[in-house]
Design an enzyme around this catalytic site. Structure first.
Site, PDB file in Angstrom:
ATOM      1  N   ASN A  67       8.569  -9.857   1.276  1.00 48.64           N
ATOM      2  CA  ASN A  67       9.032 -10.559   2.385  1.00 48.64           C
ATOM      3  C   ASN A  67       9.393  -9.737   3.859  1.00 48.64           C
ATOM      4  OD1 ASN A  67       9.634 -12.798   4.165  1.00 48.64           O
ATOM      5  ND2 ASN A  67      10.003 -14.201   2.503  1.00 48.64           N
ATOM      6  N   ALA A  88      12.108 -15.183  13.618  1.00 47.06           N
ATOM      7  CA  ALA A  88      13.257 -16.036  12.987  1.00 47.06           C
ATOM      8  C   ALA A  88      12.608 -17.271  13.218  1.00 47.06           C
ATOM      9  CB  ALA A  88      14.673 -15.770  13.570  1.00 47.06           C
ATOM     10  N   ILE A  89      11.412 -17.896  12.614  1.00 47.62           N
ATOM     11  CA  ILE A  89      10.658 -19.333  12.832  1.00 47.62           C
ATOM     12  C   ILE A  89      11.644 -19.990  12.095  1.00 47.62           C
ATOM     13  CG2 ILE A  89       8.824 -20.414  12.542  1.00 47.62           C
ATOM     14  CD1 ILE A  89       8.425 -18.144  14.281  1.00 47.62           C
ATOM     15  N   GLY A 121      -0.876 -10.092   6.877  1.00 45.39           N
ATOM     16  CA  GLY A 121       0.225 -10.875   7.518  1.00 45.39           C
ATOM     17  C   GLY A 121       0.196 -10.766   8.943  1.00 45.39           C
ATOM     18  N   LYS A 174       7.864 -14.692  -4.553  1.00 43.41           N
ATOM     19  CA  LYS A 174       7.712 -13.813  -3.443  1.00 43.41           C
ATOM     20  C   LYS A 174       9.154 -13.076  -3.386  1.00 43.41           C
ATOM     21  CE  LYS A 174       6.099 -13.157   1.133  1.00 43.41           C
ATOM     22  NZ  LYS A 174       5.493 -13.916   2.372  1.00 43.41           N
ATOM     23  N   CYS A 232      13.080 -15.644   2.213  1.00 38.51           N
ATOM     24  CA  CYS A 232      13.145 -15.799   3.597  1.00 38.51           C
ATOM     25  C   CYS A 232      14.495 -15.470   4.200  1.00 38.51           C
ATOM     26  CB  CYS A 232      12.885 -17.164   4.253  1.00 38.51           C
ATOM     27  SG  CYS A 232      12.699 -17.371   5.896  1.00 38.51           S
ATOM     28  N   LYS A 256       1.637 -21.820   5.087  1.00 39.94           N
ATOM     29  CA  LYS A 256       3.412 -21.695   5.423  1.00 39.94           C
ATOM     30  C   LYS A 256       3.952 -22.439   4.557  1.00 39.94           C
ATOM     31  CE  LYS A 256       6.054 -21.847   9.540  1.00 39.94           C
ATOM     32  NZ  LYS A 256       6.659 -20.620   8.954  1.00 39.94           N
ATOM     33  N   GLY A 257       5.268 -22.059   4.372  1.00 42.35           N
ATOM     34  CA  GLY A 257       6.012 -22.338   3.535  1.00 42.35           C
ATOM     35  C   GLY A 257       6.293 -23.911   3.770  1.00 42.35           C
ATOM     36  N   GLY A 316       3.093  -6.236   3.281  1.00 44.04           N
ATOM     37  CA  GLY A 316       4.092  -5.551   4.198  1.00 44.04           C
ATOM     38  C   GLY A 316       3.429  -4.690   5.047  1.00 44.04           C
TER      39      GLY A 316
END
Lengths: 270, 304
Positions: free
Chosen positions: B193, B71-72, B266, B166, B131, B46-47, B244
């Protein structure tokens, strides 16, 4: 945690709710009260997410889930029949603590299908106590005989007054609290809508007792990876996000930082 | 004879071309009980940002037909927290670990990259310039070629690790961004993304997400992603990681045939944690059935 491909044994309606019984050799024996399973609804090709459902009964090779059809996924789940293949991920979450000092009396508070994890808990707590169950109507009152057979005192409240006291379950709880013996030390366990959980938690905090509250949330992954179902928690290091699926779904009332109406953002340290 | 699935991308040797995508696999330990992590081609965690970041308010995720909108907001413990909390587990794996990094400024990206330089077990960096869910950084860099160039150059200057920008699908010409990545020192690119999106709760007449908008992922975006991978592959010789909406091996094969050297699974992992492993098996079967001796032979094998 297991990923188990299994099948439906039966499904039946129970008031406004449904009970889904599934074969489960790996997950069922491992389930503790308050844990849940993440279920892939069969034949729902365009739904990418599983649905988290509380475990209501768990035996050696089978488990039962109680749910209310409220949306697209649970609506489709009502059409699932005996013999259908189902994928389960579980058991997930922390569950309720079952250790209880002998001087405490367990007080279970259930809102609607929130009775499911509490029924499993009632079988495993070291002491018997009292159950307050609130639903919309008499036909939704569940497990009364089962709780009583286990030695629990069962009190019902219905919104339409068709059984027990008319009104909210918390009003029923308040009456009992006012009249209880002064030496009785309650320990609360609750599952239901947020408003009910918050009310139970407030009573516990005011009285200096503990309340274990199980949150019902939409979830993504169910294993703590996606960070969708987070809840603000009060921890020694500050206000933090807890993952309801992994760190919960059960939290002690003092930990939970509830949203205030209209509030959009509150600082979280991380 | 079994086809050879192994590939090398940006200098990273992988046992097969199937990775798990950032943000959908946590820090891998969350899924360790149910899938054999050693079978994956690579793991993208994770980012991570320079400082801890609390992400967006809730609700953060809503399901839609064929996907989900999230929209984490890149919640993460910061690079130090990541190194101390998660690298001890990750470095026990014999699967390459790539760290997705993001920042609010090019400088923050570069400092995060620099901090990860000598961390044992980190094999590469995916640079998140796409993002859709944070106000500063993220997509602001991914939709402006000169801003994207600034970030990639700044990171390149501070790291010896392979870097993989990305890319966002929300651009008028993906080829421009593919070329920018190549010109400024990227070792590969990954795309796409999630696609900027919005859902409204009509009963309450409110946005379904607290952040109002989010990013659409899942099967719904797969054909969009295939088109963009195809176009990017025409514009650059950089290896491409296609992602995707992959939920089956066929979805992954489309990316490879369009020109991707590797793919990432994903959103589908949420519904079925076995998806990536099933995709690996399906690719192997396809290669055998169609007479290919290796996965790399199929890259860009589109007939026109």
């Amino acid at each position: 945690m297991h990923l188990e491909n299994t099948c439906v044994l039966s499904q039946k309606a129970l008031g406004n709710y449904r009970v889904l019984e599934l074969a489960s050799e790996r997950i069922a024996p491992a389930v503790r009260p308050g844990q849940f399973v993440h279920l892939r609804v069969p034949r729902l090709a365009d739904a990418v997410l599983r649905r988290p459902l509380s475990v209501f009964r768990a035996e050696a090779d089978r488990l039962a889930l109680l749910y209310k059809p409220i949306g697209y996924g649970t609506g489709a789940l009502t059409r699932v029949q005996a013999g259908d293949a189902v994928s389960l991920l579980g058991p997930l979450g922390n569950g309720f603590p079952v250790a209880l000092p002998p001087d405490r009396m367990p007080v279970l508070v259930a809102g609607g299908y929130g009775v499911a994890p509490l029924f499993l808990l009632a079988r495993e707590l070291p002491q018997r106590g009292i159950v307050f169950a609130g639903t919309a109507s008499a036909k939704d009152i569940l497990c009364r005989e089962d709780f009583e057979a286990l030695g629990w005192d069962y009190r019902a409240a219905t919104e339409d007054g068709t059984l027990g006291r008319q009104g909210l379950v918390t009003a029923l709880l308040d009456d009992w609290m006012r009249n209880r013996p002064s030496n009785l030390m309650p320990e609360f366990y609750a599952c239901g809508p947020d408003g009910m959980l918050r009310a139970v938690g407030e009573r516990a905090v005011v009285g200096g007792w503990r309340a274990w509250l199980s949150l019902d949330r939409h979830m993504g992954c169910g294993v703590g990876a996606c960070l969708a179902c987070v809840q603000r928690l009060r921890r020694p290091e500050g206000i933090v996000w807890g993952r309801v699926c992994r760190d919960g779904p059960v939290f002690e009332a003092r930990e939970i930082v509830w949203d205030e109406p209209g509030e959009t953002k509150k600082e979280v340290s991380r | 004879m079994k086809p050879d699935l192994a590939i090398e991308i940006a200098g990273i040797r992988m046992r097969n071309p199937v990775m798990v995508a950032s943000g959908t696999f946590g820090y891998a330990e969350e899924y360790a009980d149910v899938i054999d992590l050693s079978r994956l081609g690579a793991i993208v965690v994770k980012g991570i940002s320079l400082k801890p970041w609390s992400g967006n308010p809730i609700p953060r995720l809503v399901e839609v037909p064929g996907g989900l909108v999230n929209a984490i907001g890149l919640q993460n413990p910061g690079v130090e927290g990541f190194i101390h909390q998660h690298m001890p587990f990750l470095r026990t794996l014999d699967t390459p670990v790539l760290v997705n990094i993001w920042g609010r400024t090019a400088q923050e990206y570069a400092e995060t990259a620099a901090r990860l330089n000598d961390v044992e077990g980190v094999r590469g960096l995916e640079i998140n310039i796409s993002c859709p869910n944070i106000k500063e950084g993220g997509l602001a860099f991914g939709t402006n070629p000169s801003a994207a160039a600034d970030v990639i150059r700044a990171v390149r200057a501070r790291t010896r690790l392979p870097i993989i920008p990305k890319l966002s699908p929300n651009v008028s010409d993906i080829r421009v961004f593919a070329r920018v990545a190549a010109e400024h020192g990227a070792d590969a690119i990954s795309l796409i993304n999630s696609y900027p999106a919005m859902v409204i709760d009509v009963e309450r007449r409110r946005p379904a997400l607290a952040n109002v908008t989010g990013g659409l992922s899942g099967p719904a975006i797969h054909p969009i992603a295939v088109k963009l991978v195809y176009e990017a592959a025409q514009a650059t010789r950089l290896p491409i990681i296609g992602m995707g909406g992959i939920s089956t091996a066929r979805d992954a094969l489309e990316f490879i045939i369009a020109g991707a050297s590797a793919v990432a699974v994903g959103t589908a992992t949420f519904g079925d944690p076995m998806t990536a492993l099933n995709v690996i098996e399906g690719i192997e079967t396809y290669l055998s059935d169609h007479g290919f001796s290796s996965a790399s032979e199929l890259v860009g094998a589109l007939e026109q």
